[in-house]
Scaffold this active site. Structure first.
Site, PDB file in Angstrom:
ATOM      1  N   GLY A 131       0.868  -1.194   0.000  1.00  0.00           N
ATOM      2  CA  GLY A 131       0.000   0.000   0.000  1.00  0.00           C
ATOM      3  C   GLY A 131       0.892   1.227   0.000  1.00  0.00           C
ATOM      4  O   GLY A 131       0.547   2.269   0.561  1.00  0.00           O
ATOM      5  N   GLY A 188       0.108   5.181  -1.321  1.00  0.00           N
ATOM      6  CA  GLY A 188      -0.927   6.014  -0.722  1.00  0.00           C
ATOM      7  C   GLY A 188      -0.352   7.167   0.087  1.00  0.00           C
ATOM      8  O   GLY A 188       0.848   7.456   0.053  1.00  0.00           O
ATOM      9  N   GLN A 189      -1.253   7.788   0.856  1.00  0.00           N
ATOM     10  CA  GLN A 189      -0.875   9.004   1.594  1.00  0.00           C
ATOM     11  C   GLN A 189       0.232   8.731   2.609  1.00  0.00           C
ATOM     12  O   GLN A 189       1.201   9.486   2.692  1.00  0.00           O
ATOM     13  CB  GLN A 189      -2.115   9.581   2.307  1.00  0.00           C
ATOM     14  N   ASP A 228       2.412  -2.159  -4.212  1.00  0.00           N
ATOM     15  CA  ASP A 228       1.057  -1.607  -4.296  1.00  0.00           C
ATOM     16  C   ASP A 228       0.353  -2.272  -5.472  1.00  0.00           C
ATOM     17  O   ASP A 228       1.006  -2.731  -6.416  1.00  0.00           O
ATOM     18  CB  ASP A 228       1.113  -0.086  -4.518  1.00  0.00           C
ATOM     19  N   ARG A 232      -1.373  -0.642  -7.452  1.00  0.00           N
ATOM     20  CA  ARG A 232      -1.317   0.342  -8.541  1.00  0.00           C
ATOM     21  C   ARG A 232      -0.095   0.125  -9.424  1.00  0.00           C
ATOM     22  O   ARG A 232       0.959  -0.298  -8.953  1.00  0.00           O
ATOM     23  CB  ARG A 232      -1.225   1.757  -7.949  1.00  0.00           C
ATOM     24  N   ILE A 256      -2.621  -7.424  -2.335  1.00  0.00           N
ATOM     25  CA  ILE A 256      -2.590  -8.086  -1.029  1.00  0.00           C
ATOM     26  C   ILE A 256      -3.637  -9.194  -0.941  1.00  0.00           C
ATOM     27  O   ILE A 256      -3.527 -10.112  -0.119  1.00  0.00           O
ATOM     28  CB  ILE A 256      -2.773  -7.053   0.123  1.00  0.00           C
ATOM     29  N   TYR A 268     -15.529   0.547   8.304  1.00  0.00           N
ATOM     30  CA  TYR A 268     -14.092   0.786   8.473  1.00  0.00           C
ATOM     31  C   TYR A 268     -13.689   0.581   9.941  1.00  0.00           C
ATOM     32  O   TYR A 268     -12.726  -0.143  10.240  1.00  0.00           O
ATOM     33  CB  TYR A 268     -13.799   2.216   8.020  1.00  0.00           C
ATOM     34  N   LYS A 295     -11.245  -2.239  11.605  1.00  0.00           N
ATOM     35  CA  LYS A 295     -10.048  -1.886  12.395  1.00  0.00           C
ATOM     36  C   LYS A 295     -10.111  -2.500  13.790  1.00  0.00           C
ATOM     37  O   LYS A 295      -9.098  -2.995  14.308  1.00  0.00           O
ATOM     38  CB  LYS A 295      -9.896  -0.361  12.479  1.00  0.00           C
TER      39      LYS A 295
HETATM   40  P1  NAD Z   1      -4.437   5.435   0.949  1.00  0.00           P
HETATM   41  O1  NAD Z   1      -5.810   5.122   0.482  1.00  0.00           O
HETATM   42  O2  NAD Z   1      -3.875   6.768   0.652  1.00  0.00           O
HETATM   43  O3  NAD Z   1      -3.415   4.341   0.421  1.00  0.00           O
HETATM   44  C1  NAD Z   1      -3.733   2.968   0.405  1.00  0.00           C
HETATM   45  C2  NAD Z   1      -2.872   2.316  -0.661  1.00  0.00           C
HETATM   46  O4  NAD Z   1      -3.201   0.920  -0.675  1.00  0.00           O
HETATM   47  C3  NAD Z   1      -3.150   2.866  -2.066  1.00  0.00           C
HETATM   48  O5  NAD Z   1      -1.946   3.245  -2.699  1.00  0.00           O
HETATM   49  C4  NAD Z   1      -3.809   1.698  -2.772  1.00  0.00           C
HETATM   50  O6  NAD Z   1      -3.487   1.631  -4.162  1.00  0.00           O
HETATM   51  C5  NAD Z   1      -3.220   0.518  -2.017  1.00  0.00           C
HETATM   52  N1  NAD Z   1      -4.052  -0.676  -2.162  1.00  0.00           N
HETATM   53  C6  NAD Z   1      -5.392  -0.755  -2.237  1.00  0.00           C
HETATM   54  N2  NAD Z   1      -5.786  -2.017  -2.440  1.00  0.00           N
HETATM   55  C7  NAD Z   1      -4.654  -2.768  -2.503  1.00  0.00           C
HETATM   56  C8  NAD Z   1      -4.407  -4.143  -2.716  1.00  0.00           C
HETATM   57  N3  NAD Z   1      -5.410  -5.002  -2.927  1.00  0.00           N
HETATM   58  N4  NAD Z   1      -3.131  -4.573  -2.709  1.00  0.00           N
HETATM   59  C9  NAD Z   1      -2.105  -3.706  -2.525  1.00  0.00           C
HETATM   60  N5  NAD Z   1      -2.286  -2.379  -2.354  1.00  0.00           N
HETATM   61  C10 NAD Z   1      -3.538  -1.918  -2.341  1.00  0.00           C
HETATM   62  O7  NAD Z   1      -4.429   5.158   2.518  1.00  0.00           O
HETATM   63  P2  NAD Z   1      -3.489   5.811   3.631  1.00  0.00           P
HETATM   64  O8  NAD Z   1      -4.116   7.078   4.077  1.00  0.00           O
HETATM   65  O9  NAD Z   1      -2.088   5.818   3.172  1.00  0.00           O
HETATM   66  O10 NAD Z   1      -3.698   4.769   4.811  1.00  0.00           O
HETATM   67  C11 NAD Z   1      -2.870   3.636   4.976  1.00  0.00           C
HETATM   68  C12 NAD Z   1      -3.357   2.851   6.181  1.00  0.00           C
HETATM   69  O11 NAD Z   1      -3.387   3.702   7.332  1.00  0.00           O
HETATM   70  C13 NAD Z   1      -4.778   2.286   6.041  1.00  0.00           C
HETATM   71  O12 NAD Z   1      -4.822   1.036   6.684  1.00  0.00           O
HETATM   72  C14 NAD Z   1      -5.615   3.268   6.796  1.00  0.00           C
HETATM   73  O13 NAD Z   1      -6.768   2.670   7.303  1.00  0.00           O
HETATM   74  C15 NAD Z   1      -4.689   3.693   7.902  1.00  0.00           C
HETATM   75  N6  NAD Z   1      -5.028   5.000   8.437  1.00  0.00           N
HETATM   76  C16 NAD Z   1      -4.897   6.128   7.692  1.00  0.00           C
HETATM   77  C17 NAD Z   1      -5.256   7.361   8.223  1.00  0.00           C
HETATM   78  C18 NAD Z   1      -5.129   8.641   7.432  1.00  0.00           C
HETATM   79  O14 NAD Z   1      -5.578   9.695   7.906  1.00  0.00           O
HETATM   80  N7  NAD Z   1      -4.526   8.614   6.242  1.00  0.00           N
HETATM   81  C19 NAD Z   1      -5.751   7.426   9.529  1.00  0.00           C
HETATM   82  C20 NAD Z   1      -5.921   6.242  10.248  1.00  0.00           C
HETATM   83  C21 NAD Z   1      -5.516   5.031   9.711  1.00  0.00           C
HETATM   84  N1  SER Z   2      -8.287   9.478   8.310  1.00  0.00           N
HETATM   85  C1  SER Z   2      -8.996   8.242   8.394  1.00  0.00           C
HETATM   86  C2  SER Z   2     -10.346   8.341   7.784  1.00  0.00           C
HETATM   87  O1  SER Z   2     -10.901   9.412   7.810  1.00  0.00           O
HETATM   88  C3  SER Z   2      -9.140   7.835   9.843  1.00  0.00           C
HETATM   89  O2  SER Z   2      -8.828   6.496   9.943  1.00  0.00           O
HETATM   90  O3  SER Z   2     -10.851   7.375   7.296  1.00  0.00           O
END
Ligand code: NAD
Ligand code: SER
Length: 317
Positions: free
Chosen positions: A8, A11-12, A34, A36, A53, A142, A146
């Protein structure tokens, strides 16, 4: 040398985590993975593998054959996107976790990072200074995924000795890549629209307080938790972590200090109900006590760095 993989990675969080881990362990030792194919150019300084994944056998083969010993599993659907496709969100958010936990149970992997979220809490949770151990009755798919993931991580730790570590991230704010479909995304979007249009229509109401964190703090906290001696860690589900809490009105006021003509208006949508079910602020004393967590960025520092760095060209990709 053994390898680290971030699944992953595009992503962000992944984009910035990969870069920081490559600085620490060497570019060639940190694999970005990823589903992607359009991996961000910024990650081209090291190995990239296209990986789904949900393809359990391919993931197992890659990890075993390439001597991957540390896994950061980030692939998931976030809160807002998950509500639109609950069946798939449950599958994506859970199946991948089992694939990685099982590899660790079989001793192919030494250490796992899997992120949880403030979404494990729900409307019956105390909203202010939400404790580490409290009522967890999430109302989003979601949050349910979690919470279930946290319980499974603790179960694998206690029963099979799996070293899995986790943080309940708050909403994360960053400028390197765009957020991926969360309820807290407004606090990133607002900076792009402030620069492009000088105004923003918030999908959350003006007094909707949520816990947030600047990405630099989140990446540092993640690596500090992964580096902490396991003997000091008492939480084997996921640690509460706090950065700063604010409302849409408060972040808008802070932006106005830099762009006085900036205007905000409010048009709450389905994400308001999700935000209303989450805490307004978080008690992270367990993380502070166990592994020395301390945030660096408050609202004003974060707003300044974001306004200095957001690149509106990202919106075109
Ligand atoms: P994101 O959506 O920006 O990135 C997720 C990445 O996973 C993407 O690049 C996507 O292409 C990839 N992905 C999706 N399906 C996939 C698959 N089948 N196989 C491989 N890759 C795949 O998410 P993020 O913000 O980077 O978050 C990452 C993790 O952190 C997540 O588990 C999210 O729940 C957790 N999280 C994020 C935040 C936040 O504010 N960004 C807050 C709490 C928890
Ligand atoms: N930033 C995340 C969301 O809004 C929190 O897990 O989904």
């Amino acid at each position: 040398m053994s390898k680290t993989i971030i699944i992953g990675a595009c992503g962000q969080i992944g984009t910035e985590l990969v870069l920081e881990l490559r600085r620490k362990y060497g570019n060639e030792n940190v694999v970005a993975a990823d589903v992607r194919t359009d991996c961000p150019e910024i990650l081209s300084n090291g190995p990239y593998v296209k990986m789904d994944i949900l393809d359990r056998e391919s993931v197992r083969n890659y990890i075993i054959e390439n001597n991957v010993k540390t896994v950061y599993l980030l692939a998931a659907l976030l809160s807002a996107t998950a509500e639109k496709n609950p069946d798939f969100a449950w599958r994506l958010n859970m199946e991948g976790l089992f694939t990685i936990l099982d590899l660790a149970k079989e001793k192919y992997i030494d250490k796992i990072f899997w992120p949880s979220s403030i979404a494990v809490f729900g409307p019956s949770t105390p909203r202010i200074n939400t404790p580490q151990c409290t009522v967890t009755e999430p109302t989003t798919i979601y949050g349910i995924s979690k919470l279930a993931g946290e319980r499974w991580c603790e179960y694998y730790n206690k029963n099979f000795g799996v070293d899995v570590r986790s943080i309940r991230y708050p909403g994360l704010i960053s400028y390197t890549s765009l957020p991926g479909g969360g309820t807290t995304d407004y606090a990133v979007d607002i900076f792009y629209q402030a620069k492009v249009k000088g105004e923003y229509v918030s999908f959350l109401d003006k007094d909707s307080a949520l816990p947030m964190m600047f990405m630099e703090d989140a990446i540092r906290g993640t690596i500090e938790l992964m580096d902490a001696p396991s003997s000091s860690l008492k939480v084997h589900a996921a640690y509460n972590l706090s950065g700063c809490s604010f409302t849409p009105a408060q972040i808008a006021e802070e932006i106005k200090k830099h762009i006085p003509s900036f205007r905000i208006s409010y048009a709450p949508d389905f994400r308001q109900a999700i935000a209303d079910s989450w805490p307004g602020s978080i008690d992270d004393s367990a993380a502070r006590g166990d592994w020395g967590w301390k945030e660096k960025f408050g609202l004003s520092e974060m707003v300044k760095v974001m306004l200095d760095n957001v690149n509106v060209e990202l919106l075109k990709n």
